[in-house]
Design a protein around this motif. Structure first.
Motif, mmCIF file in Angstrom:
data_model
loop_
_atom_site.group_PDB
_atom_site.id
_atom_site.type_symbol
_atom_site.label_atom_id
_atom_site.label_comp_id
_atom_site.label_asym_id
_atom_site.label_seq_id
_atom_site.Cartn_x
_atom_site.Cartn_y
_atom_site.Cartn_z
ATOM 1 N N ALA A 98 1.171 -1.443 -0.118
ATOM 2 C CA ALA A 98 -0.178 -0.003 -0.668
ATOM 3 C C ALA A 98 0.623 0.975 0.132
ATOM 4 O O ALA A 98 0.570 1.741 0.862
ATOM 5 C CB ALA A 98 -0.809 0.158 1.161
ATOM 6 N N GLY A 99 1.692 0.870 -1.121
ATOM 7 C CA GLY A 99 2.043 2.688 -1.436
ATOM 8 C C GLY A 99 1.533 3.691 -0.926
ATOM 9 O O GLY A 99 -0.028 4.242 -1.241
ATOM 10 N N LEU A 100 2.177 5.047 -0.485
ATOM 11 C CA LEU A 100 1.170 6.567 -0.418
ATOM 12 C C LEU A 100 1.439 6.706 -1.888
ATOM 13 O O LEU A 100 0.205 8.056 -2.205
ATOM 14 C CB LEU A 100 1.186 7.117 0.353
ATOM 15 N N THR A 101 2.225 6.644 -2.848
ATOM 16 C CA THR A 101 2.177 7.199 -3.949
ATOM 17 C C THR A 101 2.273 6.275 -4.821
ATOM 18 O O THR A 101 2.845 5.346 -4.364
ATOM 19 C CB THR A 101 3.360 8.168 -4.195
ATOM 20 N N LYS A 102 1.928 6.711 -6.548
ATOM 21 C CA LYS A 102 1.726 5.126 -7.348
ATOM 22 C C LYS A 102 4.026 5.073 -7.482
ATOM 23 O O LYS A 102 3.703 3.882 -7.591
ATOM 24 C CB LYS A 102 1.399 6.528 -8.279
ATOM 25 N N ALA A 103 4.459 6.144 -7.397
ATOM 26 C CA ALA A 103 5.842 5.724 -7.471
ATOM 27 C C ALA A 103 6.230 4.909 -6.359
ATOM 28 O O ALA A 103 6.578 3.506 -6.598
ATOM 29 C CB ALA A 103 6.831 6.763 -7.225
ATOM 30 N N ASN A 105 4.107 2.161 -4.963
ATOM 31 C CA ASN A 105 3.597 1.145 -5.286
ATOM 32 C C ASN A 105 4.717 0.329 -6.320
ATOM 33 O O ASN A 105 5.276 -0.856 -6.464
ATOM 34 C CB ASN A 105 2.350 1.883 -5.733
ATOM 35 N N LEU A 106 4.886 1.335 -7.226
ATOM 36 C CA LEU A 106 6.047 1.107 -8.793
ATOM 37 C C LEU A 106 7.372 0.216 -7.399
ATOM 38 O O LEU A 106 8.072 -0.820 -8.164
ATOM 39 C CB LEU A 106 5.652 1.578 -9.761
ATOM 40 N N ALA A 107 7.398 1.240 -7.406
ATOM 41 C CA ALA A 107 8.803 0.646 -6.145
ATOM 42 C C ALA A 107 8.993 -0.442 -5.457
ATOM 43 O O ALA A 107 9.954 -1.458 -5.853
ATOM 44 C CB ALA A 107 9.495 2.070 -5.919
ATOM 45 N N MET A 108 7.473 -0.631 -4.636
ATOM 46 C CA MET A 108 7.638 -1.664 -4.358
ATOM 47 C C MET A 108 7.584 -3.245 -4.762
ATOM 48 O O MET A 108 8.031 -4.108 -5.346
ATOM 49 C CB MET A 108 6.386 -1.918 -3.361
ATOM 50 N N LEU A 109 6.873 -2.628 -6.100
ATOM 51 C CA LEU A 109 6.046 -3.814 -6.814
ATOM 52 C C LEU A 109 7.445 -4.666 -7.825
ATOM 53 O O LEU A 109 7.709 -5.435 -8.034
ATOM 54 C CB LEU A 109 5.744 -3.956 -7.979
ATOM 55 N N ARG A 110 8.884 -3.885 -8.242
ATOM 56 C CA ARG A 110 10.100 -3.872 -8.830
ATOM 57 C C ARG A 110 10.784 -4.388 -7.561
ATOM 58 O O ARG A 110 11.225 -5.646 -8.855
ATOM 59 C CB ARG A 110 10.553 -2.327 -8.925
ATOM 60 N N ASP A 111 10.871 -4.210 -6.959
ATOM 61 C CA ASP A 111 11.485 -5.053 -5.860
ATOM 62 C C ASP A 111 10.755 -6.739 -5.724
ATOM 63 O O ASP A 111 11.557 -7.434 -5.467
ATOM 64 C CB ASP A 111 11.618 -4.673 -4.522
ATOM 65 N N ASN A 124 -3.129 -2.519 -2.857
ATOM 66 C CA ASN A 124 -4.133 -2.369 -1.877
ATOM 67 C C ASN A 124 -4.340 -0.748 -1.956
ATOM 68 O O ASN A 124 -3.359 0.139 -2.296
ATOM 69 C CB ASN A 124 -3.523 -2.494 -0.019
ATOM 70 N N LEU A 125 -5.360 -0.350 -2.805
ATOM 71 C CA LEU A 125 -6.277 0.664 -3.910
ATOM 72 C C LEU A 125 -7.029 1.497 -3.009
ATOM 73 O O LEU A 125 -8.022 1.648 -3.035
ATOM 74 C CB LEU A 125 -6.259 0.086 -5.427
ATOM 75 N N SER A 126 -7.107 1.125 -1.084
ATOM 76 C CA SER A 126 -8.424 1.691 -0.505
ATOM 77 C C SER A 126 -8.172 1.638 0.879
ATOM 78 O O SER A 126 -8.672 1.801 1.685
ATOM 79 C CB SER A 126 -9.190 0.475 -0.708
ATOM 80 N N CYS A 127 -6.747 1.989 1.052
ATOM 81 C CA CYS A 127 -6.681 2.470 2.919
ATOM 82 C C CYS A 127 -7.542 4.266 2.973
ATOM 83 O O CYS A 127 -7.282 4.903 2.341
ATOM 84 C CB CYS A 127 -5.043 2.327 2.670
ATOM 85 N N PRO A 128 -8.434 4.003 3.535
ATOM 86 C CA PRO A 128 -9.094 5.453 3.831
ATOM 87 C C PRO A 128 -8.420 6.376 5.061
ATOM 88 O O PRO A 128 -9.040 6.747 5.015
ATOM 89 C CB PRO A 128 -10.113 4.745 4.242
ATOM 90 N N ASN A 129 -7.203 5.406 5.765
ATOM 91 C CA ASN A 129 -6.925 6.122 7.223
ATOM 92 C C ASN A 129 -5.367 6.953 6.913
ATOM 93 O O ASN A 129 -5.151 7.542 7.658
ATOM 94 C CB ASN A 129 -7.069 5.185 8.369
ATOM 95 N N VAL A 130 -4.659 7.579 5.621
ATOM 96 C CA VAL A 130 -3.364 8.131 5.865
ATOM 97 C C VAL A 130 -4.188 9.510 5.733
ATOM 98 O O VAL A 130 -4.786 10.390 4.844
ATOM 99 C CB VAL A 130 -2.879 7.581 5.098
ATOM 100 N N PRO A 131 -4.019 10.941 6.158
ATOM 101 C CA PRO A 131 -4.754 12.119 6.482
ATOM 102 C C PRO A 131 -4.141 12.841 4.902
ATOM 103 O O PRO A 131 -2.913 12.537 4.479
ATOM 104 C CB PRO A 131 -4.120 12.821 7.646
ATOM 105 N N ASN A 148 -2.074 -0.143 -15.469
ATOM 106 C CA ASN A 148 -1.237 0.374 -16.485
ATOM 107 C C ASN A 148 0.136 0.635 -16.531
ATOM 108 O O ASN A 148 0.950 -0.786 -17.214
ATOM 109 C CB ASN A 148 -1.815 1.449 -17.788
ATOM 110 N N GLU A 149 0.619 1.132 -15.384
ATOM 111 C CA GLU A 149 2.353 0.890 -15.165
ATOM 112 C C GLU A 149 2.407 -0.764 -14.914
ATOM 113 O O GLU A 149 3.053 -0.695 -14.805
ATOM 114 C CB GLU A 149 2.630 2.325 -14.563
ATOM 115 N N VAL A 150 1.268 -0.591 -14.003
ATOM 116 C CA VAL A 150 2.046 -1.989 -13.051
ATOM 117 C C VAL A 150 2.339 -3.364 -14.104
ATOM 118 O O VAL A 150 3.736 -3.583 -14.312
ATOM 119 C CB VAL A 150 0.762 -2.187 -12.244
ATOM 120 N N PHE A 151 1.264 -3.269 -14.781
ATOM 121 C CA PHE A 151 1.602 -5.042 -15.240
ATOM 122 C C PHE A 151 2.208 -4.791 -17.308
ATOM 123 O O PHE A 151 2.679 -5.026 -17.642
ATOM 124 C CB PHE A 151 -0.917 -5.273 -16.222
ATOM 125 N N SER A 152 3.177 -3.559 -17.313
ATOM 126 C CA SER A 152 3.679 -3.081 -18.022
ATOM 127 C C SER A 152 5.508 -3.659 -17.828
ATOM 128 O O SER A 152 6.302 -4.177 -18.406
ATOM 129 C CB SER A 152 4.355 -1.690 -18.714
#
Ligand code: DHB
Length: 308
Positions: A98-103, A105-111, A124-131, A148-152
């Motif tokens: 559950a990255g706080l930014t797209k970047a 998420n992409l960095a974690m998925l690369r790892d 996780n595209l649905s965390c409601p609790n980070v201000p 799109n970017e993930v599945f690239s």
């Protein structure tokens, strides 16, 4: 037999914890891994680095459920990646990110892509609790752009954790997006975001972060969860499996999720209150209901909800 399968992974049982509950530390994860009746586990949603989460009381019981605003306390991606890789030969496991930014998420998925991880990722595209951070999957354009970017580049089995939707048009819109990607599964629902509970003794809110607003879970969310499981099962390609989450406290709840189309069923609030022994109880209750109805396999009733 209570077996299920997602993306070529076979599960001996359909039950697992819901992300966030009993899955932050190795000791908690070990208890789910060893629990009789648990077919898998999912790790606490990870961010790239360790986080403390929101300050103050951040989880409370309420009538028919729970409210929380944890704020993504977690030990960081490497911790959960190490845990799942270490234990992946015992059961197929889910790694939640559950990255706080797209970047992020992409960095974690690369790892994860470059690691020895051989399991399923729940993005996780649905965390409601980070201000300041909206629930991503309520923004349909951003959701499509992220996928799109993930599945690239990402080629291991991946699913998404969705927030609850409340409108038929929104079921149509999210399903149309998800069907365009090689998703292994969707997990529905995350907590119902930004509820508010009042303590009648003190005239105060019951949790500290965000002025008392937090995600609702437990019995109270079951009809919303079943609606989301059902609506998505009716709309998604059959190759996209469904993990049903929300309002499971007894075997009938598990049965209902499967009847609406769930392949696996996860347990959050009631696992928090009852502990990992709940999995054996839920399985026994499910088996008793199936026996009463003359069913031997989940396939005999999965998705077969009747309408009037
Ligand atoms: C948290 C809550 C969620 O519902 C979620 O999906 C991820 C994180 C949290 O507050 O920690």
């Amino acid at each position: 037999t209570l077996t299920a399968s997602i993306a070529g992974f076979d599960f001996d049982n359909v039950l697992l914890n819901a992300a966030g509950v009993y899955c932050q530390t190795a000791s908690e994860l070990d208890q789910i891994l060893e629990a009789s009746g648990a077919g898998s586990l999912v790790t606490k949603s990870a961010t790239p680095a360790e986080r403390d989460g929101n300050a103050g009381v951040r989880f409370a019981e309420m009538p028919l459920g729970s409210i929380n605003s944890m704020g993504l306390p977690n030990l960081g991606l490497d911790y959960y990646l190490d845990y799942t890789i270490t234990h992946q030969d015992e059961k197929p496991l889910f790694l939640s990110i559950a990255g706080l930014t797209k970047a992020d998420n992409l960095a974690m998925l690369r790892d994860v892509q470059d690691s020895d991880f051989n399991g399923l990722v729940e993005l996780n595209l649905s965390c409601p609790n980070v201000p300041g951070k909206p629930q991503t999957a309520y923004d349909f354009d951003t959701t499509r752009e992220i996928l799109n970017e993930v599945f690239s580049f990402y080629t291991k089995p991946l699913g998404v954790k969705l927030p609850p939707y409340f409108d038929i048009a929104h079921f149509d819109m999210i399903a149309e997006i998800l069907n365009d990607f090689p998703l292994a599964f969707v997990n529905t629902i995350n907590s119902i975001g930004n509820g508010l509970v009042v303590d009648p003794e003190t005239d105060t809110v019951v949790i500290a972060p965000k002025g008392g607003f937090g995600g609702l879970g437990g019995e109270i969310v079951k009809p919303t969860a079943l609606a989301n499981v059902r609506a998505l099962r009716q709309r998604l390609r059959p190759e996209i499996k469904i993990i049903g989450t929300g309002g499971v406290t007894n075997g009938r709840d598990v049965y209902d999720h499967i009847l609406c189309g769930a392949d696996l069923v996860s347990v959050g609030t009631s696992l928090y209150f009852e502990g990992p022994a709940i999995f054996e109880r839920l399985n026994n209750e499910l088996i008793a209901i199936m026996a009463e109805k003359g069913y031997n396999h989940l396939d005999e009733f999965r998705g077969r909800l009747q309408t009037l």
